[in-house]
Structure formats: structure tokens, C-alpha cells
Design an enzyme around this catalytic site. Structure first.
Site, PDB file in Angstrom:
ATOM      1  N   HIS A 170     -57.483  38.016   3.465  1.00 39.61           N
ATOM      2  CA  HIS A 170     -58.644  37.637   2.663  1.00 39.61           C
ATOM      3  C   HIS A 170     -58.616  38.383   1.340  1.00 39.61           C
ATOM      4  O   HIS A 170     -58.582  39.620   1.305  1.00 39.61           O
ATOM      5  CB  HIS A 170     -59.933  37.909   3.437  1.00 39.61           C
ATOM      6  CG  HIS A 170     -60.105  36.946   4.576  1.00 39.61           C
ATOM      7  ND1 HIS A 170     -60.664  37.292   5.775  1.00 39.61           N
ATOM      8  CD2 HIS A 170     -59.766  35.631   4.676  1.00 39.61           C
ATOM      9  CE1 HIS A 170     -60.671  36.226   6.579  1.00 39.61           C
ATOM     10  NE2 HIS A 170     -60.132  35.212   5.931  1.00 39.61           N
ATOM     11  N   GLU A 173     -60.767  41.510   0.215  1.00 45.11           N
ATOM     12  CA  GLU A 173     -60.816  42.659   1.114  1.00 45.11           C
ATOM     13  C   GLU A 173     -59.770  43.699   0.689  1.00 45.11           C
ATOM     14  O   GLU A 173     -58.845  44.040   1.422  1.00 45.11           O
ATOM     15  CB  GLU A 173     -60.676  42.162   2.561  1.00 45.11           C
ATOM     16  CG  GLU A 173     -61.837  41.224   2.890  1.00 45.11           C
ATOM     17  CD  GLU A 173     -61.708  40.468   4.216  1.00 45.11           C
ATOM     18  OE1 GLU A 173     -60.839  40.812   5.029  1.00 45.11           O
ATOM     19  OE2 GLU A 173     -62.504  39.520   4.423  1.00 45.11           O
ATOM     20  N   HIS A 298     -58.978  43.763   8.044  1.00 48.17           N
ATOM     21  CA  HIS A 298     -60.006  43.066   7.265  1.00 48.17           C
ATOM     22  C   HIS A 298     -61.101  44.046   6.879  1.00 48.17           C
ATOM     23  O   HIS A 298     -61.157  45.168   7.366  1.00 48.17           O
ATOM     24  CB  HIS A 298     -60.638  41.934   8.096  1.00 48.17           C
ATOM     25  CG  HIS A 298     -59.727  40.764   8.300  1.00 48.17           C
ATOM     26  ND1 HIS A 298     -59.860  39.574   7.623  1.00 48.17           N
ATOM     27  CD2 HIS A 298     -58.638  40.618   9.099  1.00 48.17           C
ATOM     28  CE1 HIS A 298     -58.915  38.741   8.001  1.00 48.17           C
ATOM     29  NE2 HIS A 298     -58.150  39.347   8.897  1.00 48.17           N
ATOM     30  N   GLU A 371     -62.015  45.302  11.418  1.00 45.42           N
ATOM     31  CA  GLU A 371     -62.904  45.116  10.272  1.00 45.42           C
ATOM     32  C   GLU A 371     -63.295  46.511   9.803  1.00 45.42           C
ATOM     33  O   GLU A 371     -64.022  47.221  10.492  1.00 45.42           O
ATOM     34  CB  GLU A 371     -64.160  44.326  10.670  1.00 45.42           C
ATOM     35  CG  GLU A 371     -63.883  42.911  11.154  1.00 45.42           C
ATOM     36  CD  GLU A 371     -63.797  41.892  10.015  1.00 45.42           C
ATOM     37  OE1 GLU A 371     -63.886  42.292   8.831  1.00 45.42           O
ATOM     38  OE2 GLU A 371     -63.640  40.706  10.320  1.00 45.42           O
TER      39      GLU A 371
HETATM   40  C1  7B0 Z   1     -62.751  36.162   9.746  1.00 48.08           C
HETATM   41  O1  7B0 Z   1     -65.336  38.841   7.499  1.00 48.08           O
HETATM   42  C2  7B0 Z   1     -63.710  37.437  12.342  1.00 48.08           C
HETATM   43  C3  7B0 Z   1     -63.319  37.160  13.749  1.00 48.08           C
HETATM   44  C4  7B0 Z   1     -64.479  36.540  14.470  1.00 48.08           C
HETATM   45  N1  7B0 Z   1     -64.074  35.711  15.572  1.00 48.08           N
HETATM   46  C5  7B0 Z   1     -62.532  37.867  11.519  1.00 48.08           C
HETATM   47  C6  7B0 Z   1     -62.720  37.657  10.036  1.00 48.08           C
HETATM   48  O2  7B0 Z   1     -61.674  35.618   9.556  1.00 48.08           O
HETATM   49  O3  7B0 Z   1     -63.835  35.556   9.717  1.00 48.08           O
HETATM   50  N2  7B0 Z   1     -63.903  38.279   9.490  1.00 48.08           N
HETATM   51  S1  7B0 Z   1     -63.990  38.440   7.851  1.00 48.08           S
HETATM   52  O4  7B0 Z   1     -63.603  37.210   7.252  1.00 48.08           O
HETATM   53  N3  7B0 Z   1     -63.018  39.596   7.383  1.00 48.08           N
HETATM   54 ZN    ZN Z   2     -61.351  39.090   6.385  1.00 49.88          ZN
END
Ligand code: 7B0
Ligand code: ZN
Ligand code: CA
Ligand code: CA
Length: 411
Positions: A170, A173, A298, A371
Site C-alpha cells: 500500500h 504506508e 502494513h 499492521e
Molecule cells: C488491507 O489498512 C487487512 C486485513 C483484514 N482482513 C489488511 C490491510 O489490505 O486492508 N489493512 S490496511 O489496508 N493496511
Molecule cells: Zn495496508
């Protein structure tokens, strides 16, 4: 862009900056996107959180009882109409930068793509026996996708457990690229840690997006890659919805190219995921996948997550009760070291086409998402100042070491 044209564009930009700088810094223009940040409280179940995640808002982060989102006035009204309590969060006072393409004041400790490559090259030059910098392909816009191997006898493929770290799927991030860089630096400096491991690091798996996020001089809040979509001006695919396991199965991604979680036209339609897949497939040697464990980094919310993300069930095809118990035990052990909250990925909200599900379903890699810092938009969201880099990446040293240790004896 060819190098000489880049140089010319750069010179033109410099001239523009000198002429326009007083104007550009005096009055930042209104952002195009009128969405504002909110904390949605009282989301006590994954189903409730998944419903909000599906509603079209930009999900920033979340926890056991809430999500943080960016929502337009209309979206916010819609959520409130469903009975949700929405608390406005502070809009971050992000600085503008007269030097487009660089991080702004307060953020210059973060590495741009070019700075990252230079750092990796100098680490490889300083530790030629332990660090090898290369590439596993090219991004949509033609940037090399950086790959680093850290091990004793780095030039030789030895019979040692292999562990993979990936960062920055992402774009916004940015702290995660610093995390991967720290892993390389620390392992390079401590031969003991990589004596009988082969560690692979991909510090910037979405370089086009990361560069776009800083390109204008103001952070773009960009998430996806920079691949155009046919028949629409909307750009980009969410790389973490583009993986081929149960792609698009479960309302855990969007089919709308304008959405931040657009899953792409097909599984692996993004060159960035396709080439990462090919590289991991290539680690199957003599019928055996060499990679045993993986963390995809992330931000933000301070969580340790494990598969599956596409279903609320703890077990599903390919992931039995023993596997689930091992994921939980190892996830909790790592979370004990950094104070993050450990949970199955879908406990946050349902996502399909995520990297962890593919790594496990396709290759039995013990694959986690971390995260990182902060917990909330109120503490800086995707854009904490560079003063936190050292503390918040060092916070994960023990979790990284634990995963490296455990990689030898995982089932
Ligand atoms: C995403 O905010 C979240 C996993 C939930 N099942 C991972 C990740 O791809 O949404 N969260 S984030 O985008 N970094
Ligand atoms: Zn992410
Ligand atoms: Ca080795
Ligand atoms: Ca090997």
C-alpha cells in the site's frame, strides 16, 4: 522515463519551484477529495466491520470494537442513518513540500525510491558476503522491484530455512519500507542472525504508488498501484486484493476501479503482484517451497493478523484446526513482543485476494500481516513524522527474530 528526460523534467521543476515557491507554500489549495476522517464506534463483530468496509468508504484502520474511515458527507450520512456512531477525527496538519517528489520537512528521514535503492546498494557493498541486492521484476511504470537477500555465503543457495519480508504493498504506508530497510540493516550487521537462515526482503513492492504519494509535494493518501483501468479515468489496483486465492469471492474487495480496494480486472492483473507470485513460485525447488514464513508489513492499527482473510471461519479448505492453532500460537507469541493485538485477519474485516491467503493456500507459507504504528489516525495515521521511525521499527526486532528462530521448526 529515460534518465535524460528525467533530468530535463527535474531542471524544469526546479525552475518552477524557484518561481512559484512563495505562492505554493503560502496557501495550500483545497484537497480534491472532501472526505474527512471518522472513528466508527460500536462495531463489535467482524460482520459489522466488514459491512462498513464494503460500503465504499476508505478504511484507514481498526480494532476490536471500531474502524477508522475517511468518508464524504454523503457516506457519513449513510453510515449514521444505519445507526452508527461516527466521531470526527482530526485532519492531520500535513506539511506541503516545495520540492515535489521528496518527503516534506519532518518526514525527510523516510526514504524515497531512489534513496532506498542507494541505501540497499551501499549495504550490499559494505557486506558483500552477506547482502545481495537485486530485483524480481518491474513495476507498471517500469521501476525495478527491489529484492535483497541476507545470509551467510549470500551468493550460494544453501539448505537453510528461508523467510520472506514484504513491504509497502500500500503506497501511503511509508513506515513499512523503513521496517524492511531496518531488517536488512540489522541482519547485515549481525552475522549470527543469518548464520543458518536465508532472508529475503522486498522493501517496496509498490514503488509507483509510493512515489506517486509524494509526487505533488502534498501526501496524496494513495493506496493502490498506478496502473490505468480500461474505460475509466480511475487509476490503480489494490495489490492486496489482487492475489489469486478466492479472488473477489466474498465482498472483501471492490469491482469498481474508482474504489480504494479495487481488485483489478483479473487475479494477478497487476504486474507487481504477478511478478511477486512468479518469484515465490520459483522458490519451489525439487518440489519443495523453500520459504517457510512471511510477514507482509502494513500500517496502521498495531495488529498481528493471520489467514484466512476471506472467511470468518477459523478453518477452511487447506487450513485445518492444527494449522489455525499454530497460526494463533505464533501470532500471539510475536504480538507478546511488540504489544500489538493478535487475531485472525477476518476478525478485523473480510478481505479477499489478500497476500496471506495466497501464500498459505498455494505454498503453505506461515504468512502474517503486521499492521504497524500508530493505533489511530489521531496519532498520525499513515503519516507519523520521521521521529518515530527508529522507535516503531525497533519495536518489531524481537518479533522478526522470533519468526526467524521458529522458521526452522514450523510444521
Ligand atoms: C488491507 O489498512 C487487512 C486485513 C483484514 N482482513 C489488511 C490491510 O489490505 O486492508 N489493512 S490496511 O489496508 N493496511
Ligand atoms: Zn495496508
Ligand atoms: Ca547462507
Ligand atoms: Ca536455500
Amino acid at each position: 522515463m529515460p534518465r535524460h528526460r528525467r533530468t530535463i523534467v527535474f531542471l524544469l521543476l526546479m525552475v518552477g519551484v524557484l518561481v512559484l515557491a512563495p505562492v505554493a507554500t503560502a496557501a495550500p489549495p483545497e484537497p480534491d477529495d472532501p472526505a474527512a476522517p471518522y472513528r466508527a464506534e460500536g462495531l463489535g463483530s467482524p460482520a459489522e466491520r466488514s459491512e462498513v468496509a464494503r460500503s465504499g468508504v476508505d478504511v484507514l484502520g481498526g480494532g476490536r470494537n471500531h474502524l477508522e474511515v475517511r468518508a464524504s458527507d454523503a457516506e457519513a450520512a449513510g453510515l449514521r442513518a444505519r445507526g452508527l456512531e461516527l466521531l470526527p477525527l482530526p485532519e492531520l496538519p500535513l506539511p506541503r513540500n516545495p520540492f515535489a517528489g521528496q518527503f516534506p520537512p519532518g518526514y525527510t528521514g523516510y526514504h524515497t525510491y531512489d534513496e532506498l535503492l542507494a541505501e540497499l546498494d551501499s549495504l550490499a557493498a559494505a557486506h558483500p558476503d552477506r547482502v545481495a541486492a537485486s530485483s524480481y521484476g518491474e513495476s507498471f511504470e517500469g521501476r525495478e522491484l527491489p529484492l535483497v537477500k541476507v545470509s551467510d555465503n549470500v551468493a550460494v543457495d544453501e539448505a537453510e530455512p528461508e523467510v520472506l519480508f514484504t513491504c509497502n504493498q500500500h503506497a501511503r504506508e511509508h513506515l513499512t519500507a523503513e521496517m524492511c530497510l531496518r531488517i536488512v540493516e540489522r541482519l547485515a550487521a549481525d552475522p549470527q542472525l543469518v548464520d543458518d537462515r536465508e532472508v529475503w526482503v522486498m522493501p517496496m513492492t509498490n514503488p509507483d504508488g509510493a512515489e506517486h504519494d509524494i509526487a505533488s509535494g502534498a501526501f496524496a493518501l494513495w493506496r493502490k498501484n498506478r496502473q490505468p483501468n480500461e474505460g475509466t479515468p480511475e487509476v490503480g489496483t489494490d495489490l492486496n486484493r489482487n492475489w489469486g486465492t478466492e479472488w473477489g469471492c466474498c465482498d472483501g474487495s471492490s469491482g469498481d476501479p474508482g474504489n480504494d480496494t479495487y481488485r483489478g480486472a483479473a487475479p494477478f492483473s497487476a504486474p507487481e503482484t504477478a511478478q511477486l507470485r512468479d518469484w515465490v513460485d520459483g522458490r519451489v525447488i525439487g518440489g519443495e517451497q523453500q520459504i517457510t514464513a512471511h510477514i507482509d508489513w502494513h500500517t496502521f492499527s498495531e495488529l498481528v493478523l493471520w489467514p484466512y482473510g476471506y472467511t470468518e471461519s477459523d478453518t477452511a479448505p487447506g487450513l485445518d484446526a492444527d494449522d489455525a492453532a499454530t497460526f494463533r500460537e505464533l501470532g500471539e507469541a510475536m504480538a507478546d513482543t511488540n504489544g500489538y493485538t493478535p487475531q485472525q485477519s477476518s476478525d478485523l474485516y473480510i478481505t479477499d485476494g489478500g497476500v496471506n491467503d495466497w501464500m498459505w493456500a498455494e505454498h503453505d507459507v506461515w504468512s502474517f500481516t503486521f499492521e504497524m504504528y500508530p493505533e489511530s489516525q489521531a496519532e498520525g495515521g499513515f503519516y507519523p513524522p520521521d521521529s518515530v521511525i527508529e522507535r516503531e521499527t525497533a519495536r518489531n526486532d524481537d518479533a522478526v527474530d522470533l519468526l526467524l528462530q521458529r522458521a526452522a521448526d514450523l510444521p
